[in-house]
Design a protein around this motif. Structure first.
Motif, PDB file in Angstrom:
ATOM      1  N   TRP A  90      16.071  -4.521  26.079  1.00 11.29           N
ATOM      2  CA  TRP A  90      15.888  -5.921  25.209  1.00 11.29           C
ATOM      3  C   TRP A  90      16.037  -5.744  23.765  1.00 11.29           C
ATOM      4  O   TRP A  90      16.868  -6.836  23.155  1.00 11.29           O
ATOM      5  N   ASN A 145      19.187  -7.683  21.594  1.00 10.88           N
ATOM      6  CA  ASN A 145      18.997  -8.373  20.404  1.00 10.88           C
ATOM      7  C   ASN A 145      19.715  -7.787  19.568  1.00 10.88           C
ATOM      8  O   ASN A 145      20.546  -8.596  18.502  1.00 10.88           O
ATOM      9  N   TYR A 159      22.762 -10.141  29.447  1.00 11.94           N
ATOM     10  CA  TYR A 159      21.719  -9.341  29.814  1.00 11.94           C
ATOM     11  C   TYR A 159      21.023  -9.872  31.223  1.00 11.94           C
ATOM     12  O   TYR A 159      20.698 -10.961  31.200  1.00 11.94           O
ATOM     13  N   ALA A 165      18.593  -9.984  33.649  1.00  6.01           N
ATOM     14  CA  ALA A 165      16.976  -9.690  34.098  1.00  6.01           C
ATOM     15  C   ALA A 165      16.757  -9.889  35.258  1.00  6.01           C
ATOM     16  O   ALA A 165      16.235 -11.021  35.603  1.00  6.01           O
ATOM     17  N   LYS A 177      13.410 -14.781  31.108  1.00  5.86           N
ATOM     18  CA  LYS A 177      13.583 -15.067  29.713  1.00  5.86           C
ATOM     19  C   LYS A 177      12.250 -15.484  28.933  1.00  5.86           C
ATOM     20  O   LYS A 177      11.991 -15.261  27.950  1.00  5.86           O
ATOM     21  N   LEU A 203      10.637 -12.454  28.151  1.00  4.28           N
ATOM     22  CA  LEU A 203      11.410 -11.493  27.178  1.00  4.28           C
ATOM     23  C   LEU A 203      11.322 -11.966  25.917  1.00  4.28           C
ATOM     24  O   LEU A 203      11.464 -11.083  24.587  1.00  4.28           O
ATOM     25  N   VAL A 254      21.406 -14.541  28.817  1.00  3.47           N
ATOM     26  CA  VAL A 254      20.398 -14.120  29.766  1.00  3.47           C
ATOM     27  C   VAL A 254      20.431 -14.561  31.176  1.00  3.47           C
ATOM     28  O   VAL A 254      20.508 -15.827  31.255  1.00  3.47           O
ATOM     29  N   GLY A 273      18.640 -14.709  34.662  1.00  2.00           N
ATOM     30  CA  GLY A 273      17.578 -14.373  35.479  1.00  2.00           C
ATOM     31  C   GLY A 273      17.895 -14.400  36.941  1.00  2.00           C
ATOM     32  O   GLY A 273      18.365 -15.258  37.395  1.00  2.00           O
TER      33      GLY A 273
END
Length: 176
Positions: free
Chosen positions: A27, A31, A42, A44, A49, A52, A113, A115
């Motif tokens: 993570w 960034n 990303y 995940a 989120k 994160l 992101v 998910g």
């Protein structure tokens, strides 16, 4: 880390024991890449989120705390908040909002992101990557957290975790 082993285009795997910091490292890498102007996708698959983002803010509080201490003879007037402090409301809300605004400005809509709630297949991930490249005209940095729960191509899924991971890695190498 870049001076020891810079990340060049390619496929990388990061492994460690549970709780070893793989997600936090990945993570922070996401960034940092977004901060440097790269687009990042990303995936995940385990964390949301909501889980994160506090990690980003905690890291930012830490970095600003250190910078403030360097300017003031080792003493910082800025707080140190953990991601848990931020998630559960044990941090000053105004300070957290300021950090969140600064973080959003630094990544400038370059960090996406997805998910998965343990349910993204490699086919879906490939579709998102290819769609992104078609829409943006740029290849993104792609991070999948984590590989063991990424479903292989539909008919090729087995009960054997190693075979499933092999299939996912083979597909990732093909789209690399």
């Amino acid at each position: 880390m870049d001076s020891i082993q810079p990340f060049l285009p390619g496929l990388y795997g990061i492994g460690a024991q549970p709780g070893g910091g793989k997600t936090t490292f990945s993570w922070q890498l996401a960034n940092q890449q977004a901060y440097m102007g790269q687009y990042v996708l990303y995936f995940a698959l385990e964390q949301t989120k909501y889980e994160l983002v506090p990690k980003s803010l905690s890291h930012r509080f830490y970095m600003e705390h250190l910078a403030n201490a360097r300017q003031n003879n080792g003493q910082s007037s800025l707080p140190l908040y953990t991601s848990t402090d931020i998630r559960f409301g044990n941090a000053d809300n105004a300070q957290v909002q300021n950090m969140a605004t600064a973080q959003a400005m630094d990544t400038q809509d370059r960090l996406f992101v997805f998910g998965g709630e343990f349910s993204h297949s490699i086919d879906e991930i490939c579709f998102y990557i290819e769609s992104f490249i078609c829409q943006m005209g740029r290849k993104p940095v792609v991070i999948i957290d984590y590989l063991q729960i990424t479903e292989p191509v539909g008919s090729q899924q087995t009960q054997d975790t190693k075979s499933n991971i092999d299939q996912v890695v083979k597909t990732l190498k093909q789209i690399q």
